[in-house]
Every structure is written in C-alpha cells, then in structure tokens.
Write an enzyme that holds these catalytic residues in place. Sequence first.
Site, PDB file in Angstrom:
ATOM      1  N   ARG A 185    -100.638  53.534  55.352  1.00 47.14           N
ATOM      2  CA  ARG A 185     -99.231  53.654  55.762  1.00 47.14           C
ATOM      3  C   ARG A 185     -98.508  54.816  55.080  1.00 47.14           C
ATOM      4  O   ARG A 185     -97.409  55.189  55.474  1.00 47.14           O
ATOM      5  CB  ARG A 185     -98.492  52.338  55.500  1.00 47.14           C
ATOM      6  CG  ARG A 185     -98.695  51.338  56.619  1.00 47.14           C
ATOM      7  CD  ARG A 185     -97.780  50.161  56.470  1.00 47.14           C
ATOM      8  NE  ARG A 185     -98.288  49.215  55.487  1.00 47.14           N
ATOM      9  CZ  ARG A 185     -97.527  48.331  54.844  1.00 47.14           C
ATOM     10  NH1 ARG A 185     -96.227  48.307  55.044  1.00 47.14           N
ATOM     11  NH2 ARG A 185     -98.069  47.494  53.977  1.00 47.14           N
TER      12      ARG A 185
ATOM     13  N   LYS B 184    -103.089  56.925  47.703  1.00 46.95           N
ATOM     14  CA  LYS B 184    -101.750  56.376  47.467  1.00 46.95           C
ATOM     15  C   LYS B 184    -101.355  56.363  45.999  1.00 46.95           C
ATOM     16  O   LYS B 184    -100.241  56.765  45.642  1.00 46.95           O
ATOM     17  CB  LYS B 184    -101.678  54.961  48.045  1.00 46.95           C
ATOM     18  CG  LYS B 184    -100.367  54.274  47.754  1.00 46.95           C
ATOM     19  CD  LYS B 184    -100.111  53.093  48.649  1.00 46.95           C
ATOM     20  CE  LYS B 184    -101.027  51.948  48.389  1.00 46.95           C
ATOM     21  NZ  LYS B 184    -100.645  50.775  49.200  1.00 46.95           N
TER      22      LYS B 184
ATOM     23  N   TYR C 265    -102.373  45.860  40.450  1.00 43.44           N
ATOM     24  CA  TYR C 265    -102.589  46.804  41.549  1.00 43.44           C
ATOM     25  C   TYR C 265    -102.054  48.182  41.135  1.00 43.44           C
ATOM     26  O   TYR C 265    -100.938  48.280  40.618  1.00 43.44           O
ATOM     27  CB  TYR C 265    -101.821  46.395  42.808  1.00 43.44           C
ATOM     28  CG  TYR C 265    -102.179  45.061  43.412  1.00 43.44           C
ATOM     29  CD1 TYR C 265    -103.346  44.389  43.078  1.00 43.44           C
ATOM     30  CD2 TYR C 265    -101.341  44.490  44.356  1.00 43.44           C
ATOM     31  CE1 TYR C 265    -103.656  43.173  43.671  1.00 43.44           C
ATOM     32  CE2 TYR C 265    -101.650  43.275  44.956  1.00 43.44           C
ATOM     33  CZ  TYR C 265    -102.802  42.618  44.599  1.00 43.44           C
ATOM     34  OH  TYR C 265    -103.102  41.433  45.186  1.00 43.44           O
TER      35      TYR C 265
ATOM     36  N   LYS D 271     -88.094  82.619  33.496  1.00 40.05           N
ATOM     37  CA  LYS D 271     -89.482  82.146  33.571  1.00 40.05           C
ATOM     38  C   LYS D 271     -90.283  82.802  32.464  1.00 40.05           C
ATOM     39  O   LYS D 271     -90.215  84.023  32.303  1.00 40.05           O
ATOM     40  CB  LYS D 271     -90.077  82.501  34.936  1.00 40.05           C
ATOM     41  CG  LYS D 271     -91.472  81.955  35.132  1.00 40.05           C
ATOM     42  CD  LYS D 271     -92.412  82.932  35.810  1.00 40.05           C
ATOM     43  CE  LYS D 271     -92.808  84.064  34.903  1.00 40.05           C
ATOM     44  NZ  LYS D 271     -93.831  84.959  35.457  1.00 40.05           N
TER      45      LYS D 271
ATOM     46  N   ALA E 160     -74.467  91.015  34.293  1.00 38.22           N
ATOM     47  CA  ALA E 160     -74.665  90.374  35.601  1.00 38.22           C
ATOM     48  C   ALA E 160     -75.632  91.181  36.454  1.00 38.22           C
ATOM     49  O   ALA E 160     -75.580  92.408  36.473  1.00 38.22           O
ATOM     50  CB  ALA E 160     -73.325  90.261  36.315  1.00 38.22           C
TER      51      ALA E 160
ATOM     52  N   ASN F 298     -90.985  92.266  36.661  1.00 34.67           N
ATOM     53  CA  ASN F 298     -92.169  91.906  35.880  1.00 34.67           C
ATOM     54  C   ASN F 298     -93.460  91.978  36.685  1.00 34.67           C
ATOM     55  O   ASN F 298     -94.540  91.865  36.134  1.00 34.67           O
ATOM     56  CB  ASN F 298     -92.010  90.487  35.315  1.00 34.67           C
ATOM     57  CG  ASN F 298     -91.866  89.457  36.408  1.00 34.67           C
ATOM     58  OD1 ASN F 298     -91.288  89.730  37.458  1.00 34.67           O
ATOM     59  ND2 ASN F 298     -92.406  88.281  36.182  1.00 34.67           N
TER      60      ASN F 298
HETATM   61  C1  UD1 Z   1    -102.249  40.695  48.255  1.00 31.31           C
HETATM   62  C2  UD1 Z   1    -102.365  39.220  47.921  1.00 31.31           C
HETATM   63  C3  UD1 Z   1    -101.041  38.542  48.282  1.00 31.31           C
HETATM   64  C4  UD1 Z   1     -99.913  39.177  47.525  1.00 31.31           C
HETATM   65  C5  UD1 Z   1     -99.864  40.684  47.797  1.00 31.31           C
HETATM   66  C6  UD1 Z   1     -98.886  41.331  46.868  1.00 31.31           C
HETATM   67  C7  UD1 Z   1    -104.709  38.630  48.244  1.00 31.31           C
HETATM   68  C8  UD1 Z   1    -105.684  38.021  49.151  1.00 31.31           C
HETATM   69  N1  UD1 Z   1    -103.449  38.663  48.685  1.00 31.31           N
HETATM   70  O1  UD1 Z   1    -102.097  40.807  49.661  1.00 31.31           O
HETATM   71  O2  UD1 Z   1    -101.117  37.160  47.960  1.00 31.31           O
HETATM   72  O3  UD1 Z   1     -98.672  38.566  47.885  1.00 31.31           O
HETATM   73  O4  UD1 Z   1    -101.158  41.282  47.541  1.00 31.31           O
HETATM   74  O5  UD1 Z   1     -98.760  42.701  47.183  1.00 31.31           O
HETATM   75  O6  UD1 Z   1    -105.051  39.036  47.149  1.00 31.31           O
HETATM   76  N2  UD1 Z   1    -107.607  46.361  47.171  1.00 31.31           N
HETATM   77  C9  UD1 Z   1    -108.820  46.867  46.766  1.00 31.31           C
HETATM   78  N3  UD1 Z   1    -109.944  46.544  47.439  1.00 31.31           N
HETATM   79  C10 UD1 Z   1    -109.927  45.688  48.503  1.00 31.31           C
HETATM   80  C11 UD1 Z   1    -108.687  45.168  48.914  1.00 31.31           C
HETATM   81  C12 UD1 Z   1    -107.556  45.500  48.237  1.00 31.31           C
HETATM   82  O7  UD1 Z   1    -108.872  47.641  45.795  1.00 31.31           O
HETATM   83  O8  UD1 Z   1    -110.992  45.431  49.049  1.00 31.31           O
HETATM   84  C13 UD1 Z   1    -106.395  46.730  46.434  1.00 31.31           C
HETATM   85  C14 UD1 Z   1    -105.437  47.541  47.288  1.00 31.31           C
HETATM   86  O9  UD1 Z   1    -105.617  48.926  47.024  1.00 31.31           O
HETATM   87  C15 UD1 Z   1    -104.082  47.053  46.821  1.00 31.31           C
HETATM   88  C16 UD1 Z   1    -104.342  45.646  46.316  1.00 31.31           C
HETATM   89  O10 UD1 Z   1    -105.716  45.522  46.109  1.00 31.31           O
HETATM   90  O11 UD1 Z   1    -103.623  47.830  45.723  1.00 31.31           O
HETATM   91  C17 UD1 Z   1    -103.836  44.590  47.271  1.00 31.31           C
HETATM   92  O12 UD1 Z   1    -104.500  44.695  48.500  1.00 31.31           O
HETATM   93  P1  UD1 Z   1    -103.765  44.454  49.875  1.00 31.31           P
HETATM   94  O13 UD1 Z   1    -104.742  44.597  50.958  1.00 31.31           O
HETATM   95  O14 UD1 Z   1    -102.528  45.254  49.940  1.00 31.31           O
HETATM   96  O15 UD1 Z   1    -103.385  42.925  49.760  1.00 31.31           O
HETATM   97  P2  UD1 Z   1    -102.228  42.169  50.503  1.00 31.31           P
HETATM   98  O16 UD1 Z   1    -102.696  41.787  51.841  1.00 31.31           O
HETATM   99  O17 UD1 Z   1    -100.974  42.928  50.385  1.00 31.31           O
END
Ligand code: UD1
Length: 449
Positions: free
Chosen positions: A18, A25, A102, A336, A365, A371
């Site tokens: 997104r 990201k 995260y 600079k 002024a 440079n």
């Molecule tokens: C998850 C939680 C949800 C919570 C929300 C908060 C689970 C199943 N759900 O949902 O309860 O309210 O986060 O934001 O955990 N990621 C990986 N590898 C993967 C999947 C995800 O590294 O295989 C990382 C993503 O980069 C992200 C984070 O884990 O930073 C969360 O993943 P995302 O898919 O956004 O989970 P949500 O569906 O938002």
Amino acid sequence: MTKKKTTAIVLAAGLGTRMKSALPKVLHPLAGRPMIGHLMETLEIAGFDKTVVVTASGMDDVAAAVGPHPCVIQQEQLGTAHAVLAARDHLDGFDGEVVVLYGDTPLITVETLHALLAARRGPDNPAVVVLGFRPDDAGAYGRLILDQGGHLNAIVEAREATDGQLKIDLCNSGVMALDGAVLLGILNRIGNDNAKGEYYLTDAVALAREDGRTCAYVEGDVSELTGVNSRAELAVAEEIVQERLRASAMANGATLLDPKTVWFSFDTRLGRDVTIGPNVFFGPGVVVADNVEVRAFSHLEGATLEEGAVVGPFARLRPGARVGKDARVGNFVEVKNATIETGAKVNHLSYVGDARVGAKANIGAGTITCNYDGFSKSHTDIGAGAFIGSNTALVAPVSVGDGAIIGAGSVIAEDVGVDSVALTRATHKEVKGGAKRIRNRKTREKGKS
Ligand code: UD1
Ligand code: MG
C-alpha cells in the site's frame, strides 16, 4: 533471582504494497531516519540483550540499515507466526523473554516496553502478554477476548470474528511478550486453517490457555501503536515523531515561537536558550550551541552553529556549514562546506561554498563564491576583517588577505594581498546633458511618424 535475558524479534518481511514504493516500507523515513531505525534505538535503550529482524529475501538494504543486529530471512510470507519461526535458531534453547514487534509500528516507547516485560514477569507468570490498545476505528485489528476475571483468553482476527466480537474496541497492537521457554513449542502447533490461510501468531494465546497457562494484556497509547501501511499513515506517524521532538527541544531549554511549524531530524542537537522562529526545517546532522537564534523559514542540514550565532530569516545552511561564535548569516544566503568565523557577517543574498570567511569579515550583498567550474570544486579563503563589496564574484581558487577591501561589482580571479584594495570595475563614463538630448531627439522622431 537472576534477571531473565530478553530477545526482541522485529517482523519486517511484509511487502508494504500500500506504500506503492520501490523502497521497503520499514526504510521510509520518519524525522530523517528509516522508521525501523527508531524502533531499533528504542529497543537498545530499553536494554534488550538481542534484537533479530525478520526480512524477506532481497531486502539487503533493510539488513544494512539494522546492522549490526542480525537479520533472518522468511522465504515466503505465510503469516506472523511463520515469520517468528524464521528466527528459530535464535530462540532454540532460549528461556528468557521474547518480545515480538513490527518494523512498521516504530513509535512504541521504552516505558511501554518495560511495562510489558514487567507484566510478563508478573506473579501468575503469564505465557503471553499482549499490548492492547483502543484505536478510534478497530476495523481490521485483531480483538482481545477476555474472561470474566479480565484475563486474556484469545485473540480473534477481524475476519474470523463474530458480530458481537467485532464490537470489542480493545485491539491487538501486534506487540507481545512471550515466555521463551514455551514459545517454540506453541509456534510449532499453530496451523493455518483460517480465513487468510496464514499462520497467525495471535493463536499463541488460545494455545497457551489450552496448556493451562494464563495470558494477560497491558494497554498502550494509540499514539505509540499507530502502524504505517500507507503514505497517509506515514504522515500521521511523522507528526507524532515531530510532536515528541518539539516537546523534548522545549523541555531542554529551546524556545520555539510556533512549535507546530518547526521540523526536526531525529539527531538535531540544540543548546540552551536557543530561539527557533516559525517554519524552520532541520535536516539530519545539525548541531546548535547555546544562545543561537534561527529565524523564520530557514532550512538547515549538516550544519554547526556556534554560540551566539544568528541565522535567517530565509537562510539555507547545507552540509559542512559552520557558523562561528556571534557570526551572522542573513536572508537568502546559502552556505555549503564553509566556515563563517567568529563575528563575521554574510547578511544578504549570497552563496558561500567551499570557503572560509575569516573572523569579523563582512561579505556584501550578492557576493558569490564561484566554487565550481563545471568539473571540480575549488576553495575561497577570505581573511579576518576583510570587506567584500556587494555583487562580487570570487572565482575560486582564490584568496583575499586579512583586512583587504574589494570594491563592489568586482570579479576577483587572482589572490588579493593583506590590507590591499582590489576592484575590477569598468571605468565610469558620463556625458553631461546627454540624456536630455536623446529624449528630445526621440520625441521629435515620434512626432513625425
Ligand atoms: C496483525 C495481527 C492483528 C493485529 C495487527 C496489528 C496476526 C495474525 N494479526 O494483523 O491481530 O491487530 O497485526 O497491526 O498476527 N509480517 C511478516 N511476515 C509475514 C506476515 C507479516 O514479517 O509472513 C510482518 C509484516 O511486515 C507486518 C507485521 O508482520 O509488519 C504484521 O503483518 P500484517 O500482515 O500487517 O498483519 P495484520 O493482518 O495487520
Ligand atoms: Mg497490518
């Protein structure tokens, strides 16, 4: 009792589609630093013994950004539990605390992390402590399901929740502390028979309860747990970071005339009794000493301002700019890789690059240090107490000696000695009454046609 060791696992393998970006990201910047860098610093300050970052393959730039902390690669993105398992080698045989976070939720504070760890070490030894929060719109967040006694029983993902469960406003932020002694055993039992076909880390709660362990939650502030999934959310996170930086600048003795309009970098260093005018932007690497004034609409990066310096309004200080004690850099002046020494003044409409302006020199002024010749950069050296007349071009490499005077409008391409006067102006010619004669002739010519 010896203090349990702590390991943080930072999940960052998600694609962040997104964001619509070629940049992973977690590398999008907040206050001039990749968002994951903010989280890594918080984890360091919080005292984690080890932090492991989970990335996807091809994310070498993320690994470089979080180094020297180790990264592990999750080959396929099969869910949050699967992502934690990618760090299996770091968890095997580890019986301390594991905190999962995260990389795209980087605003958590040290205090909140400590509260989470304290709850994990609580008297009923909960296997999982989830950091809950109450966002304005619970939307797609997982919901925390509590028992009669207010203990955490399960987390239900929004897609699987009943209408009744969707009404719960207490949500899963994604951050949780787990008992390392049982974590791998639980993760290995998590399946993917659910709406997304993913391995949900959130299932760890229900599995721990099945094992007879308690689970708990602590509540955190929305401003710490806002995640970044889009550019709009990036802007919201930036505003939160800026609010914190402004508050800390003021708490440490700086006056911000209009705080909401001042933008800091994560590493901006301000002394005491510094005054910052409205609409000032600090890029990375700016150090400001005591009693400095930065006036409205100035833009600074990689610059050092010594005590008592005054810059702006509308000053642009680029990397390597050093404004010395009590020196002045005024409006529409760009500096600079140049030092403006003690008490020197560059007050109006000038470019000073790759240069030294000696103590108490006065730069008129419109003075430009030329440079760059299209191929390479050269240095301009201006001695102490020198006076450079307005609209002078100093063609580098060139030096102007201490106390020398340069006449206005000069192009100086040769060195000027100490206390010399130099000027390259064309000779002045004047024809007495000539203008009147031209006007009369033109008027006559127009009258004829
Ligand atoms: C998850 C939680 C949800 C919570 C929300 C908060 C689970 C199943 N759900 O949902 O309860 O309210 O986060 O934001 O955990 N990621 C990986 N590898 C993967 C999947 C995800 O590294 O295989 C990382 C993503 O980069 C992200 C984070 O884990 O930073 C969360 O993943 P995302 O898919 O956004 O989970 P949500 O569906 O938002
Ligand atoms: Mg998410």
